[in-house]
Write an enzyme that holds these catalytic residues in place. Structure first.
Site, PDB file in Angstrom:
ATOM      1  N   GLN A 180       0.854  -1.288  -0.141  1.00 40.05           N
ATOM      2  CA  GLN A 180       0.338   0.037   0.085  1.00 40.05           C
ATOM      3  C   GLN A 180       0.815   1.219  -0.068  1.00 40.05           C
ATOM      4  O   GLN A 180       2.036   1.397   0.925  1.00 40.05           O
ATOM      5  CB  GLN A 180      -0.987  -0.055   1.148  1.00 40.05           C
ATOM      6  CG  GLN A 180      -1.743  -1.309   1.454  1.00 40.05           C
ATOM      7  CD  GLN A 180      -1.398  -2.163   2.184  1.00 40.05           C
ATOM      8  OE1 GLN A 180      -0.147  -2.856   1.966  1.00 40.05           O
ATOM      9  NE2 GLN A 180      -2.416  -2.890   3.132  1.00 40.05           N
ATOM     10  N   GLN A 194      -0.415   0.246  -5.727  1.00 36.58           N
ATOM     11  CA  GLN A 194      -1.580  -0.232  -4.951  1.00 36.58           C
ATOM     12  C   GLN A 194      -1.995   1.043  -4.195  1.00 36.58           C
ATOM     13  O   GLN A 194      -1.155   1.545  -3.316  1.00 36.58           O
ATOM     14  CB  GLN A 194      -1.149  -1.434  -3.826  1.00 36.58           C
ATOM     15  CG  GLN A 194      -2.304  -1.917  -2.913  1.00 36.58           C
ATOM     16  CD  GLN A 194      -1.597  -3.201  -2.323  1.00 36.58           C
ATOM     17  OE1 GLN A 194      -0.563  -3.790  -2.564  1.00 36.58           O
ATOM     18  NE2 GLN A 194      -2.657  -3.735  -1.027  1.00 36.58           N
ATOM     19  N   ASP A 195      -3.551   0.996  -3.920  1.00 35.52           N
ATOM     20  CA  ASP A 195      -4.026   2.203  -2.800  1.00 35.52           C
ATOM     21  C   ASP A 195      -3.548   3.408  -3.519  1.00 35.52           C
ATOM     22  O   ASP A 195      -3.227   4.205  -2.552  1.00 35.52           O
ATOM     23  CB  ASP A 195      -3.450   1.761  -1.553  1.00 35.52           C
ATOM     24  CG  ASP A 195      -4.395   0.601  -1.091  1.00 35.52           C
ATOM     25  OD1 ASP A 195      -4.930  -0.094  -1.720  1.00 35.52           O
ATOM     26  OD2 ASP A 195      -4.263   0.425   0.253  1.00 35.52           O
ATOM     27  N   ASP A 222      -6.775  -2.241  -5.794  1.00 30.77           N
ATOM     28  CA  ASP A 222      -7.494  -1.562  -4.902  1.00 30.77           C
ATOM     29  C   ASP A 222      -7.173  -0.105  -4.995  1.00 30.77           C
ATOM     30  O   ASP A 222      -7.065   0.697  -4.097  1.00 30.77           O
ATOM     31  CB  ASP A 222      -7.306  -1.645  -3.239  1.00 30.77           C
ATOM     32  CG  ASP A 222      -7.743  -3.386  -3.389  1.00 30.77           C
ATOM     33  OD1 ASP A 222      -8.426  -3.889  -4.071  1.00 30.77           O
ATOM     34  OD2 ASP A 222      -7.219  -3.921  -2.290  1.00 30.77           O
ATOM     35  N   ARG A 228     -13.471  -5.089  -5.732  1.00 32.11           N
ATOM     36  CA  ARG A 228     -13.872  -5.944  -4.638  1.00 32.11           C
ATOM     37  C   ARG A 228     -14.428  -5.608  -3.196  1.00 32.11           C
ATOM     38  O   ARG A 228     -14.155  -4.442  -2.893  1.00 32.11           O
ATOM     39  CB  ARG A 228     -12.421  -6.970  -4.379  1.00 32.11           C
ATOM     40  CG  ARG A 228     -11.443  -6.344  -3.951  1.00 32.11           C
ATOM     41  CD  ARG A 228     -10.341  -7.247  -3.877  1.00 32.11           C
ATOM     42  NE  ARG A 228      -9.079  -6.798  -3.276  1.00 32.11           N
ATOM     43  CZ  ARG A 228      -8.004  -7.122  -2.779  1.00 32.11           C
ATOM     44  NH1 ARG A 228      -8.288  -8.631  -2.500  1.00 32.11           N
ATOM     45  NH2 ARG A 228      -7.075  -6.520  -2.392  1.00 32.11           N
TER      46      ARG A 228
END
Length: 523
Positions: A316, A338-339, A360, A428
């Site tokens: 992250q 990520q993130d 994500d 998700r």
């Protein structure tokens, strides 16, 4: 979920027939909430002589109790400081300290709103937003602990009580909101209709800048944070325009809760770049990894790239974290893996932005609309799936969700040559009531036909989430082979789809016109 839906229906039915002189037994009132036991216990402890005669009085009592609980929890967090044994403990503690301060602030402004007889500048819709944000803060604190497997570090029992007290307030205000349909009136006091075209006239904005940032020394200061810190000393509520000249600014930027109405105007996404490389892999929480973290109300950014260069191996790594209410990002770019974009809480609007990431990379629990944006999926690690969204709705009464409207979902240049080697999903469920809707958006062929991915191998949240698609286009837009989850929907009705537009999800018609950013109110 079904139990809470039944409860909500019961509350709605009761509100429709309740007279002002209804029963005042506190047990009876508390039984109308999702968590009656803490309601009864805290009322008897802190408000023993209070017996509401009306739904609005009961709502105010619940917010009072939540505020007391928040102040108590904040005190407990402060006392955890001496128990920090290492830098990981300290990172979690720092986050929780800020988040609980923010929770107290949100509940205070909510209570002030409810107690103001002439509520011109706040509505029940505002109240639901602020209560949702208060609850999200508590959850974000817990998740910071989980980043380092320190879930027991900052998690006293008082925190769970606080979550339940806020959830009770959300449920009762939610019923009032539905009953009175009072959801989009009101206007932020710091905006002026006469200035509504400023943002579209970049030359005018830069000419009227309160402070200029330039790496070459031709401005007032050389770093963006210096300008933001200077802005924090001005008279509260006045707009402060910071013009950031072209350059690569290697710094972490933070706009504090007490620093409202900051306008950050750059020279364009290819010329003004803010970048850093913090990550969970590097010892920061997801929350504190952000290159730019924004909490002050009414934040506006235009023509800037926010980048996190930690890379895919560091986990992250946030480029932007925003918990700014009534925030606007116009013609900006966000780059990470990520993130990338953490839309933490409150109401936010992204227009004509470019967002890059892998896992994500648009996540959080704000009420946010991304309109006319381009979303680029990058090449992930080998064996790793791409997931565009991970919405974090924690409570069924939170008025939050991610809405992607009239945008494009495309493979980034580094993914194109190997696009067949990776699976890409629209989202998700990060939390139990995750809510993401994609409206009239172009979806390229690289998106997996099933569309959506389970959080883990089990069936977590598949019945309680709300994922939906409406009139999307492109080779990846077919819903024929989409997941068959109870929570997934192909929207057929324009009326249903309109609930996730600028007008409904973020009440944008009451505040966006004053900023001057273009937007579509409806579908």
């Amino acid at each position: 979920m079904e139990a809470k839906i039944k409860l909500f229906s019961m509350v709605m039915l009761w509100f429709s027939v309740l007279s002002v002189s209804a029963k005042s037994n506190i047990t009876w009132w508390c039984n109308l909430t999702p968590y009656p036991q803490p309601c009864q216990r805290f009322v008897r402890q802190y408000l023993p002589r209070s017996e509401p005669n009306h739904r609005s009085e009961f709502r105010e009592m619940l917010v009072q109790l939540a505020l007391r609980g928040a102040i108590n929890a904040q005190s407990k967090v402060v006392h955890f400081g001496p128990f920090c044994e290492n830098h990981l403990h300290r990172a979690v503690w720092d986050d929780c300290l800020k988040l609980h301060e923010n929770t107290v602030y949100q509940l205070n402004r909510t209570l002030q709103c409810l107690r103001t007889k002439r509520r011109r500048n706040c509505t029940d819709f505002d109240v639901q937003t602020w209560l949702s944000s208060a609850l999200t803060n508590i959850q974000t604190c817990r998740l910071g602990s989980a980043d380092f497997n320190l879930s027991d570090f900052v998690a006293p029992v008082a925190f769970s009580n606080l979550s339940m007290l806020i959830s009770n307030s959300l449920a009762i205000n939610g019923a009032l909101l539905q009953a009175e349909k009072n959801n989009t009136q009101g206007f932020p006091s710091w905006f002026s209709w006469q200035e509504k075209r400023w943002l579209l006239q970049s030359s005018e904005v830069t000419k009227k800048a309160n402070m200029v940032v330039a790496k070459d020394g031709s401005g007032h200061v050389r770093t963006i944070q210096e300008a933001i810190d200077a802005a924090s000393h001005r008279v509260y509520g006045t707009r402060f325009i910071i013009y950031v000249k072209k350059g690569v600014y290697r710094e972490n930027v933070e706009v504090g809760l007490n620093n409202s109405n900051i306008w950050l105007i750059g020279d364009g996404i290819k010329r003004t770049i803010i970048t850093s490389c913090r990550s969970v892999g590097g010892g920061y929480t997801t929350y504190s990894s952000a290159t730019a973290g924004v909490d002050g109300l009414g934040f506006v950014a235009r023509g800037i790239t926010f980048s996190n260069t930690a890379g895919p191996l560091k986990g992250q790594a946030v480029a932007l974290r925003s918990a700014s209410d009534l925030a606007v990002f116009y013609k900006c770019a966000f780059q990470g893996y990520q993130d990338t974009v953490f839309v933490q809480s409150q109401r936010q609007f992204f227009r004509e932005c470019y967002i890059y990431g892998t896992v994500d990379f648009i996540f959080g629990n704000a009420a946010v609309v991304l309109q006319n944006c381009e979303i680029y999926v990058r090449k992930p690690l080998n064996g790793q799936p791409n997931v565009i969204t991970a919405q974090g709705r924690y409570d069924p009464f939170q008025n939050t969700g991610i809405s992607i409207h009239n945008s494009k979902i495309l493979p980034a240049p580094d993914l194109k040559p190997v696009v067949g080697s990776f699976r890409t999903y629209l989202g998700r469920p990060w939390m139990q009531y995750s809510r993401t809707v994609i409206l009239k958006t172009y979806i390229d062929s690289f998106v997996t036909p099933s569309g959506w991915l389970k959080w883990e191998k089990g069936d977590f949240a598949l019945d309680t989430l709300f994922y939906a698609e409406y009139q999307n286009s492109g080779p990846g837009a077919s819903t024929r082979f989409r997941v068959k989850w109870k929570g997934f929907h192909v929207i057929k009705s324009a009326d249903m789809a309109s609930r996730f537009t600028v007008g409904s999800l973020i009440g944008g018609q009451s505040w966006l016109p004053a900023i001057g950013v273009p937007f579509a109110y409806g579908l």
